[in-house]
Write a protein that holds these residues in place. Structure first.
Motif, short mmCIF file in Angstrom:
data_model
loop_
_atom_site.label_atom_id
_atom_site.label_comp_id
_atom_site.label_asym_id
_atom_site.label_seq_id
_atom_site.Cartn_x
_atom_site.Cartn_y
_atom_site.Cartn_z
N ALA A 141 0.80 -1.17 -0.06
CA ALA A 141 -0.09 0.12 0.11
C ALA A 141 0.74 1.33 0.07
O ALA A 141 1.85 1.49 0.50
CB ALA A 141 -0.74 0.13 0.98
N VAL A 142 0.23 2.31 -0.58
CA VAL A 142 1.14 3.51 -0.85
C VAL A 142 0.73 4.54 0.66
O VAL A 142 -0.36 4.50 0.59
CB VAL A 142 1.15 4.28 -2.08
N ALA A 143 1.73 4.98 1.22
CA ALA A 143 1.57 5.74 2.41
C ALA A 143 1.48 7.31 1.82
O ALA A 143 0.74 7.96 2.42
CB ALA A 143 2.37 5.48 3.36
N ASP A 144 2.17 7.52 1.17
CA ASP A 144 2.41 9.11 0.69
C ASP A 144 3.29 9.05 -0.73
O ASP A 144 3.96 8.22 -1.09
CB ASP A 144 3.13 9.93 1.85
N PHE A 145 3.06 10.14 -1.21
CA PHE A 145 3.85 10.15 -2.64
C PHE A 145 3.85 11.91 -2.97
O PHE A 145 3.17 12.66 -2.64
CB PHE A 145 3.17 9.51 -3.69
N THR A 146 4.73 12.12 -3.88
CA THR A 146 5.01 13.42 -4.18
C THR A 146 5.78 13.20 -5.69
O THR A 146 6.60 12.44 -6.05
CB THR A 146 5.61 14.18 -3.34
N TRP A 147 5.71 14.30 -6.46
CA TRP A 147 6.31 14.27 -7.79
C TRP A 147 7.64 14.76 -7.53
O TRP A 147 7.83 15.68 -6.91
CB TRP A 147 5.69 15.21 -8.82
N LYS A 148 8.68 14.15 -8.28
CA LYS A 148 9.94 14.43 -8.29
C LYS A 148 10.41 15.24 -9.39
O LYS A 148 10.85 16.24 -9.31
CB LYS A 148 10.83 13.41 -8.13
N ASP A 149 9.84 14.58 -10.47
CA ASP A 149 10.06 15.77 -11.78
C ASP A 149 8.73 15.41 -12.70
O ASP A 149 7.86 14.50 -12.31
CB ASP A 149 11.25 15.61 -12.45
N LEU A 153 8.28 10.05 -9.60
CA LEU A 153 7.49 10.23 -8.29
C LEU A 153 8.41 9.77 -7.27
O LEU A 153 8.88 8.63 -7.47
CB LEU A 153 5.90 9.87 -8.31
N ALA A 154 8.32 10.24 -6.14
CA ALA A 154 8.94 9.44 -4.81
C ALA A 154 7.60 9.09 -4.08
O ALA A 154 6.65 9.60 -3.77
CB ALA A 154 9.55 10.65 -4.03
N VAL A 155 7.82 7.84 -3.58
CA VAL A 155 6.52 7.07 -3.11
C VAL A 155 6.94 6.41 -1.78
O VAL A 155 8.06 5.71 -1.77
CB VAL A 155 5.98 6.10 -4.14
N LEU A 156 6.24 6.59 -0.84
CA LEU A 156 6.40 5.86 0.38
C LEU A 156 5.53 4.68 0.50
O LEU A 156 4.27 4.86 0.61
CB LEU A 156 6.23 7.15 1.38
N PHE A 157 6.08 3.50 0.72
CA PHE A 157 5.34 2.36 0.68
C PHE A 157 5.25 1.86 2.18
O PHE A 157 6.17 1.98 2.68
CB PHE A 157 5.85 1.14 -0.32
N GLU A 158 4.14 1.40 2.47
CA GLU A 158 3.87 0.60 3.94
C GLU A 158 4.50 -0.95 3.60
O GLU A 158 4.13 -1.68 2.93
CB GLU A 158 2.36 0.52 3.99
N ALA A 159 5.49 -1.21 4.36
CA ALA A 159 6.18 -2.42 4.29
C ALA A 159 6.27 -3.21 5.53
O ALA A 159 7.20 -2.85 6.40
CB ALA A 159 7.58 -2.26 3.57
N TYR A 166 10.68 4.85 -2.37
CA TYR A 166 11.10 4.44 -3.70
C TYR A 166 11.04 5.66 -4.69
O TYR A 166 10.19 6.74 -4.38
CB TYR A 166 10.43 3.34 -4.25
N THR A 167 11.58 5.48 -5.84
CA THR A 167 11.04 6.53 -7.11
C THR A 167 10.55 5.54 -8.02
O THR A 167 10.92 4.27 -8.38
CB THR A 167 12.57 7.13 -7.84
N ALA A 174 10.11 0.94 -10.79
CA ALA A 174 10.31 1.27 -9.24
C ALA A 174 11.68 1.06 -8.77
O ALA A 174 12.39 -0.06 -9.16
CB ALA A 174 9.41 0.60 -8.31
N LYS A 175 12.33 1.87 -7.96
CA LYS A 175 13.69 1.76 -7.57
C LYS A 175 13.79 2.16 -6.00
O LYS A 175 13.24 3.21 -6.09
CB LYS A 175 14.69 2.32 -8.11
N PRO A 176 14.25 1.40 -5.09
CA PRO A 176 14.43 2.08 -3.72
C PRO A 176 15.42 2.99 -3.93
O PRO A 176 16.39 3.14 -4.62
CB PRO A 176 15.07 0.88 -3.14
N VAL A 177 15.10 4.28 -2.86
CA VAL A 177 15.88 5.39 -2.62
C VAL A 177 17.33 4.76 -2.15
O VAL A 177 17.06 4.26 -0.90
CB VAL A 177 15.12 6.44 -1.82
#
Length: 507
Positions: A141-149, A153-159, A166-167, A174-177
Motif C-alpha cells: 500500500a502507498v502511504a504517501d507520494f509526491t512528484w520529483k519531476d 514520483l517519490a513514493v512511500l510504501f507501507e512494508a 522508492y522512486t 520502481a527503485k528504492p531510494v
C-alpha cells in the motif's frame, strides 16, 4: 436549517471556493449537487492546474455514501463546471498534479475493488486511460507520494512495520531510494531535491530530519523532545511466528527497560484497528506506559493488515468470498502469537491480557468468547454484533465492508455475519472485561457496547462500561485520553497483578 441532515444522498454538498488574495473577495466555484472531497480517506483531494485555469478534484455528481461514487474531474475557474477526467469504480485517495501540469497522480484500489485506495495511478489531465504504476511492481500500500519531476514520483510504501521510500517512473519502473533504510512516517521534496521526512520509531519520538543530497548524511532539523521522556523507553524487538495455517505473522514486542533477561512477564496483546489497518514502528504512548509498569506488550500484524500486499487483505473476506472472515483467521493469528510467546518463555501463561480499539475492540471480545488463554480484556469503540453494526454504521464504510462480506441484508450473509460476531458466543466470556465507547461514534455506534454490556451483566461477568461524552470514534479531548490510559492500566494491574489501586481508578 443547517442542523438538518438528509441521509438519502442529497445532503448539503461540499463546494470549492476561491479567494482573491489582493482584494480578499471570495467566490463559490462549484455548485449544485456536485460534492467535492467527501473526505472518506482524507488527504489532498484537489489541486491547481499548473496554468491556473482551474483545478483537478476528487468529487461526485451523485454523492452516495452507500457506494463508491467519487471520480476525478477538472473544474474550470471561469464557470466551475466539472468535467470528468476518468471514471473509477472503487475507493479513491489523494491526488498530486505533475510539475508540467500534464498528468495527475492519484491513489485508487486495484481493479476498482477493495476496501482501501492502495495503488498509485496516473492519468493525463486532459483525460484518457489511467495506468497503475505500483500494483504490478510493488504489492504494498502507498502511504504517501509526491512528484520529483515530470516523469518520476517519490513514493512511500507501507512494508510490514516500516515504510520504504522508492522512486517510481511514469513507465512503472520502481527503485528504492539508496542509503535510506529508515522508517519515515511522512516526507516531502523541495524543488531542489532536498528530502524532508518525519523519523520515528517505537523507542524514538518523532522529529523532522533533512537529507540535502541523494546520498547525503541526514540532519535532524527539529528537537521537540530534547528534554527527554519521563521514563526509560522500552526497546522494540521484531519477531515472526507461524499461524495455524502456516502463514507467517510479524509482530513487535516491547519489554520493560529493566526487565531481567529470561523473565516470564505479564503480557498484553494490543490489536490494531481496521480490519485493514496495521501496527508500525512508531511511538505508542499506551504501549510505553504499560511497559513502564512491568508489562511486555505485543503488537501483532494479523491477517488483513496493510503493509503485506493485497493477498493478506483478501484473506479476511468472508467464507463465501474466498477468505476466512474477520474472525477465524485473525483470531487464530492472535492465539498463535500468545502460544509462541509462552513457548519461548517470554510470557506468563497465567497473566495474559488482550486490548484494542475499534476492530481491536471487536477482536478483544471475540478472543474472550472463543479462547481461555487471556485472563482479562480492555475493549474500546468496538463492534460486537456484525449484523446490526454493519447495518447501522453512520460513517461511509459500507462499500468496503460489502466488498468483504456482501449485502448485509441477504439471509445467507447475515448467517455468516452472526457466526463471526462476539455476541454469538458471548456466553463463553467469563473473565473481566472493561468496555469503553464514545457517545457519538459514527463508525461503531454506541448501541454495540450497550448490547455487549447487557449480555455480560446477564451472565454476571465482571465488567465496567465507560462512555466518553462529545467524542466520535477516536478520543480527542486530553482528559478523556488520560482517563482511558490510566483506567486501562488500573484494570490490567488489578486483574493481572492483584493490585488494589484499581478501586481508586475506577471511581
Amino acid at each position: 436549517p443547517r442542523i438538518i441532515k438528509i441521509v438519502s444522498g442529497s445532503d448539503i454538498p461540499t463546494h470549492l471556493w476561491v479567494i482573491d488574495v489582493a482584494s480578499g473577495q471570495e467566490r463559490q466555484l462549484t455548485g449544485g449537487t456536485f460534492d467535492v472531497a467527501s473526505g472518506r480517506f482524507g488527504g489532498t483531494q484537489f489541486g491547481w492546474q499548473r496554468d491556473g485555469s482551474g483545478l483537478i478534484v476528487i468529487g461526485s455528481e451523485r454523492p452516495d455514501p452507500q457506494h463508491w461514487s467519487e471520480h476525478l474531474y477538472s473544474v474550470a475557474l471561469a464557470d466551475g463546471t466539472p468535467h470528468p477526467i476518468v471514471d473509477t469504480s472503487g475507493p479513491l485517495g489523494e491526488l498530486r498534479i505533475s510539475p508540467d501540469g500534464s498528468l495527475v497522480a492519484y491513489l485508487a484500489s486495484r481493479g476498482g475493488q477493495g476496501e482501501a485506495a492502495t495503488d498509485l495511478f496516473v492519468v493525463p489531465v486532459a483525460g484518457g486511460a489511467a495506468r497503475n504504476l505500483t500494483g504490478a511492481t510493488i504489492d504494498r500500500a502507498v502511504a504517501d507520494f509526491t512528484w520529483k519531476d515530470g516523469s518520476t514520483l517519490a513514493v512511500l510504501f507501507e512494508a510490514g512495520f516500516t515504510n520504504r521510500l522508492y522512486t517510481v517512473s511514469t513507465a512503472g519502473v520502481a527503485k528504492p531510494v539508496p542509503d535510506f533504510d529508515i522508517h519515515a512516517a511522512a516526507f516531502d521534496l523541495s524543488r531542489s531535491g532536498e528530502l524532508a521526512y518525519v523519523r520515528e520509531r517505537a523507542s524514538e519520538l518523532p522529529e523532522v530530519w533533512v537529507r540535502r543530497a541523494e546520498r547525503g548524511r541526514p540532519v535532524q532539523l527539529t528537537h521537540l523532545h530534547d528534554r527527554g521522556h519521563p521514563t526509560a523507553l522500552a526497546q522494540a524487538e521484531l519477531i515472526h511466528y507461524t499461524s495455524f495455517d502456516g502463514l507467517q505473522i510479524e509482530a513487535q514486542v516491547l519489554r520493560p527497560a529493566d526487565a531481567p533477561a529470561g523473565a516470564k512477564l505479564p503480557t498484553i496483546f494490543l490489536i490494531h484497528g481496521g480490519p485493514v489497518g496495521r501496527w508500525a514502528d512508531r511511538y505508542d504512548p499506551e504501549g510505553q506506559l504499560l511497559a513502564s509498569h512491568g508489562y511486555a506488550v505485543v503488537y501483532p500484524n494479523i491477517r488483513g493488515a496493510e503493509g503485506y500486499g493485497n493477498h493478506m487483505i483478501g484473506l479476511i473476506r468472508s467464507t463465501a468470498r474466498g477468505g476466512l472472515g474477520w474472525a477465524t483467521g485473525p483470531l487464530n493469528d492472535v492465539i498463535a502469537g500468545a502460544d509462541a510467546m509462552v513457548r519461548a518463555g517470554a510470557a506468563d501463561p497465567d497473566r495474559l491480557a488482550i486490548g484494542g480499539w475499534s476492530y481491536g475492540g471487536y477482536m478483544v471480545a471475540l478472543a474472550l468468547s472463543r479462547t481461555d488463554r487471556f485472563k482479562v480484556g480492555v475493549a474500546g469503540a468496538g463492534f460486537y454484533d456484525m449484523v446490526t453494526d454493519l447495518g447501522t454504521e453512520i460513517a461511509s464504510y459500507v462499500p468496503g465492508d460489502e466488498w468483504m462480506y456482501g449485502n448485509f441484508f441477504d439471509p445467507a450473509t447475515q448467517r455468516i455475519l452472526h457466526q463471526d460476531s462476539p455476541i454469538a458466543t458471548v456466553q463463553r466470556i467469563h473473565v473481566p472485561l472493561l468496555l469503553m465507547h464514545d457517545v457519538n461514534d459514527p463508525v461503531d455506534t454506541i448501541g454495540q457496547a450497550y448490547e455487549l454490556y447487557r449480555a455480560l451483566q446477564q451472565q454476571g461477568v465482571t465488567t465496567q462500561f465507560i462512555v466518553y461524552p462529545r467524542e466520535a470514534h477516536e478520543l480527542r479531548e486530553r482528559a478523556h485520553i488520560l482517563d482511558r490510559l490510566s483506567r486501562s492500566l488500573g484494570w490490567y494491574d488489578h486483574y493481572l497483578k492483584g493490585s488494589a489501586k484499581y478501586a481508586a481508578a475506577a471511581h
